[in-house]
Design a protein around this motif. Structure first.
Motif, PDB file in Angstrom:
ATOM      1  N   ASP A  51       0.736  -1.305   0.117  1.00 29.77           N
ATOM      2  CA  ASP A  51      -0.124   0.020  -0.104  1.00 29.77           C
ATOM      3  C   ASP A  51       0.836   1.245   0.105  1.00 29.77           C
ATOM      4  OD1 ASP A  51      -2.268  -1.243  -0.174  1.00 29.77           O
ATOM      5  OD2 ASP A  51      -2.431  -1.611   2.169  1.00 29.77           O
ATOM      6  N   ASN A  52       2.347   1.248   0.007  1.00 32.44           N
ATOM      7  CA  ASN A  52       2.996   2.302   0.242  1.00 32.44           C
ATOM      8  C   ASN A  52       3.789   2.268  -0.863  1.00 32.44           C
ATOM      9  OD1 ASN A  52       5.088   3.967   0.906  1.00 32.44           O
ATOM     10  ND2 ASN A  52       5.178   3.133   2.876  1.00 32.44           N
ATOM     11  N   LYS A  53       3.426   3.367  -1.771  1.00 35.38           N
ATOM     12  CA  LYS A  53       4.158   3.534  -3.244  1.00 35.38           C
ATOM     13  C   LYS A  53       5.575   4.117  -2.957  1.00 35.38           C
ATOM     14  CE  LYS A  53       0.456   5.066  -6.401  1.00 35.38           C
ATOM     15  NZ  LYS A  53       0.073   6.022  -7.435  1.00 35.38           N
ATOM     16  N   ASN A  54       5.803   4.822  -2.235  1.00 36.26           N
ATOM     17  CA  ASN A  54       7.199   4.975  -2.011  1.00 36.26           C
ATOM     18  C   ASN A  54       8.412   3.950  -1.442  1.00 36.26           C
ATOM     19  OD1 ASN A  54       6.856   7.936  -2.443  1.00 36.26           O
ATOM     20  ND2 ASN A  54       6.257   8.286  -0.361  1.00 36.26           N
ATOM     21  N   PHE A  55       7.683   3.118  -0.454  1.00 36.31           N
ATOM     22  CA  PHE A  55       8.220   2.052  -0.043  1.00 36.31           C
ATOM     23  C   PHE A  55       8.656   1.300  -1.294  1.00 36.31           C
ATOM     24  CE2 PHE A  55       8.696  -2.434   1.213  1.00 36.31           C
ATOM     25  CZ  PHE A  55       9.394  -2.385   2.310  1.00 36.31           C
ATOM     26  N   LEU A  56       7.752   0.920  -1.890  1.00 38.05           N
ATOM     27  CA  LEU A  56       7.900  -0.026  -3.353  1.00 38.05           C
ATOM     28  C   LEU A  56       8.938   0.652  -4.094  1.00 38.05           C
ATOM     29  CD1 LEU A  56       4.329  -1.250  -3.961  1.00 38.05           C
ATOM     30  CD2 LEU A  56       6.057  -2.528  -2.814  1.00 38.05           C
ATOM     31  N   ALA A  57       8.836   1.872  -4.465  1.00 33.30           N
ATOM     32  CA  ALA A  57       9.808   2.579  -5.260  1.00 33.30           C
ATOM     33  C   ALA A  57      11.192   2.535  -4.835  1.00 33.30           C
ATOM     34  CB  ALA A  57       9.544   3.854  -5.560  1.00 33.30           C
ATOM     35  N   GLY A  58      11.272   2.600  -3.575  1.00 33.75           N
ATOM     36  CA  GLY A  58      12.569   2.546  -2.908  1.00 33.75           C
ATOM     37  C   GLY A  58      13.095   1.243  -2.894  1.00 33.75           C
ATOM     38  N   LEU A  59      12.364   0.149  -2.651  1.00 33.10           N
ATOM     39  CA  LEU A  59      12.888  -1.196  -2.751  1.00 33.10           C
ATOM     40  C   LEU A  59      13.345  -1.594  -4.108  1.00 33.10           C
ATOM     41  CD1 LEU A  59      13.170  -4.253  -1.806  1.00 33.10           C
ATOM     42  CD2 LEU A  59      10.449  -4.562  -2.278  1.00 33.10           C
ATOM     43  N   PHE A  60      12.391  -1.224  -5.334  1.00 35.82           N
ATOM     44  CA  PHE A  60      12.779  -1.592  -6.736  1.00 35.82           C
ATOM     45  C   PHE A  60      14.442  -0.905  -6.909  1.00 35.82           C
ATOM     46  CE2 PHE A  60       9.110  -3.631  -8.930  1.00 35.82           C
ATOM     47  CZ  PHE A  60       8.466  -4.250  -7.770  1.00 35.82           C
ATOM     48  N   ASN A  61      14.272   0.599  -6.663  1.00 35.75           N
ATOM     49  CA  ASN A  61      15.365   0.876  -6.954  1.00 35.75           C
ATOM     50  C   ASN A  61      16.795   0.357  -5.950  1.00 35.75           C
ATOM     51  OD1 ASN A  61      14.809   3.086  -8.860  1.00 35.75           O
ATOM     52  ND2 ASN A  61      13.621   4.168  -7.121  1.00 35.75           N
ATOM     53  N   ALA A  62      16.430   0.060  -4.921  1.00 35.93           N
ATOM     54  CA  ALA A  62      17.692  -0.371  -3.984  1.00 35.93           C
ATOM     55  C   ALA A  62      18.138  -1.958  -4.824  1.00 35.93           C
ATOM     56  CB  ALA A  62      17.266  -0.609  -2.769  1.00 35.93           C
ATOM     57  N   MET A  63      17.148  -2.630  -5.390  1.00 35.83           N
ATOM     58  CA  MET A  63      17.548  -3.892  -5.677  1.00 35.83           C
ATOM     59  C   MET A  63      18.004  -3.954  -7.271  1.00 35.83           C
ATOM     60  SD  MET A  63      13.960  -6.015  -4.757  1.00 35.83           S
ATOM     61  CE  MET A  63      14.419  -7.532  -5.534  1.00 35.83           C
ATOM     62  N   TYR A  64      17.884  -2.824  -7.869  1.00 39.29           N
ATOM     63  CA  TYR A  64      18.113  -2.901  -9.262  1.00 39.29           C
ATOM     64  C   TYR A  64      19.603  -3.366  -9.920  1.00 39.29           C
ATOM     65  CZ  TYR A  64      18.658  -1.562 -14.304  1.00 39.29           C
ATOM     66  OH  TYR A  64      18.883  -1.825 -15.609  1.00 39.29           O
ATOM     67  N   GLU A  65      20.500  -2.538  -9.253  1.00 36.18           N
ATOM     68  CA  GLU A  65      22.046  -2.859  -9.376  1.00 36.18           C
ATOM     69  C   GLU A  65      22.215  -4.216  -9.142  1.00 36.18           C
ATOM     70  OE1 GLU A  65      23.995  -0.897 -11.095  1.00 36.18           O
ATOM     71  OE2 GLU A  65      22.543   0.301 -11.332  1.00 36.18           O
ATOM     72  N   GLU A  66      21.672  -5.131  -8.073  1.00 37.80           N
ATOM     73  CA  GLU A  66      22.126  -6.338  -7.662  1.00 37.80           C
ATOM     74  C   GLU A  66      21.374  -7.465  -8.507  1.00 37.80           C
ATOM     75  OE1 GLU A  66      22.511  -8.021  -3.480  1.00 37.80           O
ATOM     76  OE2 GLU A  66      21.882  -6.157  -3.284  1.00 37.80           O
ATOM     77  N   LEU A  67      20.513  -6.773  -9.367  1.00 36.83           N
ATOM     78  CA  LEU A  67      19.596  -8.016 -10.192  1.00 36.83           C
ATOM     79  C   LEU A  67      20.405  -8.398 -11.185  1.00 36.83           C
ATOM     80  CD1 LEU A  67      16.057  -6.429 -10.021  1.00 36.83           C
ATOM     81  CD2 LEU A  67      16.836  -8.471  -8.847  1.00 36.83           C
ATOM     82  N   PRO A  68      20.442  -9.634 -11.660  1.00 35.17           N
ATOM     83  CA  PRO A  68      21.132 -10.055 -12.653  1.00 35.17           C
ATOM     84  C   PRO A  68      20.638  -9.618 -14.233  1.00 35.17           C
ATOM     85  CG  PRO A  68      19.773 -11.890 -11.856  1.00 35.17           C
ATOM     86  CD  PRO A  68      19.659 -10.857 -11.013  1.00 35.17           C
ATOM     87  N   ALA A  69      21.514  -9.259 -15.083  1.00 33.68           N
ATOM     88  CA  ALA A  69      21.019  -8.693 -16.292  1.00 33.68           C
ATOM     89  C   ALA A  69      20.343 -10.018 -16.986  1.00 33.68           C
ATOM     90  CB  ALA A  69      22.269  -8.616 -17.282  1.00 33.68           C
ATOM     91  N   PRO A  70      19.361  -9.580 -17.921  1.00 35.09           N
ATOM     92  CA  PRO A  70      18.694 -10.626 -18.555  1.00 35.09           C
ATOM     93  C   PRO A  70      19.630 -11.466 -19.548  1.00 35.09           C
ATOM     94  CG  PRO A  70      17.894  -8.352 -19.322  1.00 35.09           C
ATOM     95  CD  PRO A  70      18.917  -8.275 -18.346  1.00 35.09           C
ATOM     96  N   LYS A  71      19.288 -12.880 -19.452  1.00 33.84           N
ATOM     97  CA  LYS A  71      20.002 -13.584 -20.464  1.00 33.84           C
ATOM     98  C   LYS A  71      19.685 -13.200 -22.019  1.00 33.84           C
ATOM     99  CE  LYS A  71      20.082 -17.248 -16.875  1.00 33.84           C
ATOM    100  NZ  LYS A  71      19.382 -18.277 -16.692  1.00 33.84           N
ATOM    101  N   PRO A  72      20.724 -13.096 -22.952  1.00 34.39           N
ATOM    102  CA  PRO A  72      20.231 -13.101 -23.981  1.00 34.39           C
ATOM    103  C   PRO A  72      19.567 -14.185 -24.716  1.00 34.39           C
ATOM    104  CG  PRO A  72      22.676 -13.631 -23.843  1.00 34.39           C
ATOM    105  CD  PRO A  72      22.062 -13.503 -22.571  1.00 34.39           C
ATOM    106  N   LYS A  73      18.410 -13.543 -25.515  1.00 33.38           N
ATOM    107  CA  LYS A  73      17.609 -14.450 -26.292  1.00 33.38           C
ATOM    108  C   LYS A  73      18.528 -15.355 -27.153  1.00 33.38           C
ATOM    109  CE  LYS A  73      13.615 -11.960 -25.907  1.00 33.38           C
ATOM    110  NZ  LYS A  73      13.122 -12.248 -24.712  1.00 33.38           N
ATOM    111  N   LYS A  74      18.129 -16.848 -27.344  1.00 29.75           N
ATOM    112  CA  LYS A  74      19.006 -17.703 -28.418  1.00 29.75           C
ATOM    113  C   LYS A  74      18.127 -17.407 -29.711  1.00 29.75           C
ATOM    114  CE  LYS A  74      19.746 -21.163 -25.010  1.00 29.75           C
ATOM    115  NZ  LYS A  74      19.265 -22.354 -24.476  1.00 29.75           N
ATOM    116  N   LYS A  75      19.095 -17.173 -30.667  1.00 25.28           N
ATOM    117  CA  LYS A  75      18.614 -17.330 -32.187  1.00 25.28           C
ATOM    118  C   LYS A  75      18.042 -18.569 -32.551  1.00 25.28           C
ATOM    119  CE  LYS A  75      21.439 -13.363 -33.140  1.00 25.28           C
ATOM    120  NZ  LYS A  75      22.324 -12.786 -34.095  1.00 25.28           N
ATOM    121  N   LYS A  76      16.788 -18.555 -33.263  1.00 20.50           N
ATOM    122  CA  LYS A  76      16.440 -19.701 -34.024  1.00 20.50           C
ATOM    123  C   LYS A  76      17.018 -20.287 -35.142  1.00 20.50           C
ATOM    124  CE  LYS A  76      11.664 -19.125 -31.515  1.00 20.50           C
ATOM    125  NZ  LYS A  76      10.431 -18.833 -31.675  1.00 20.50           N
TER     126      LYS A  76
END
Length: 106
Positions: free
Chosen positions: A81-106
């Motif tokens: 219910d707390n927009k500021n809390f969620l925004a802070g959480l997602f911003n805090a996490m961003y740098e630590e999250l793994p980069a997306p895996k490259p898509k395999k070509k068919k």
């Protein structure tokens, strides 16, 4: 039990202050992306995020919950219910999250 579109829309509304929030439906649940990286998802109408160090520090008392049978535990976000809390959480996490895996070509 699948998650409802209403709960998804509620969470997306709570995250509306952040740019580049996207989601993908996955077997009745929803994977949540922030700036192209997977942050977590909505499982059984619960917002769960990856247990990276920054998320654990941001929510030190958050319980670990299983998104589905056989999965690794994720952190339950209680303060949806707390927009500021969620925004802070997602911003805090961003740098630590793994980069997306490259898509395999068919």
């Amino acid at each position: 039990m699948a998650s409802s579109k209403e709960y998804l829309n509620f969470i997306l509304g709570q995250l509306s202050g952040l740019e580049e929030i996207t989601y993908k439906p996955m077997m009745g649940e929803f994977i949540i992306y922030y700036r192209g990286k997977i942050v977590g998802g909505i499982y059984d109408d619960r917002l769960l995020v990856k247990p990276v160090k920054s998320a654990i520090s941001y929510m030190p008392t958050a319980p670990y919950e299983l998104p589905y049978e056989g999965a690794k535990g994720m952190l339950l976000v209680d303060e949806v219910d707390n927009k500021n809390f969620l925004a802070g959480l997602f911003n805090a996490m961003y740098e630590e999250l793994p980069a997306p895996k490259p898509k395999k070509k068919k």
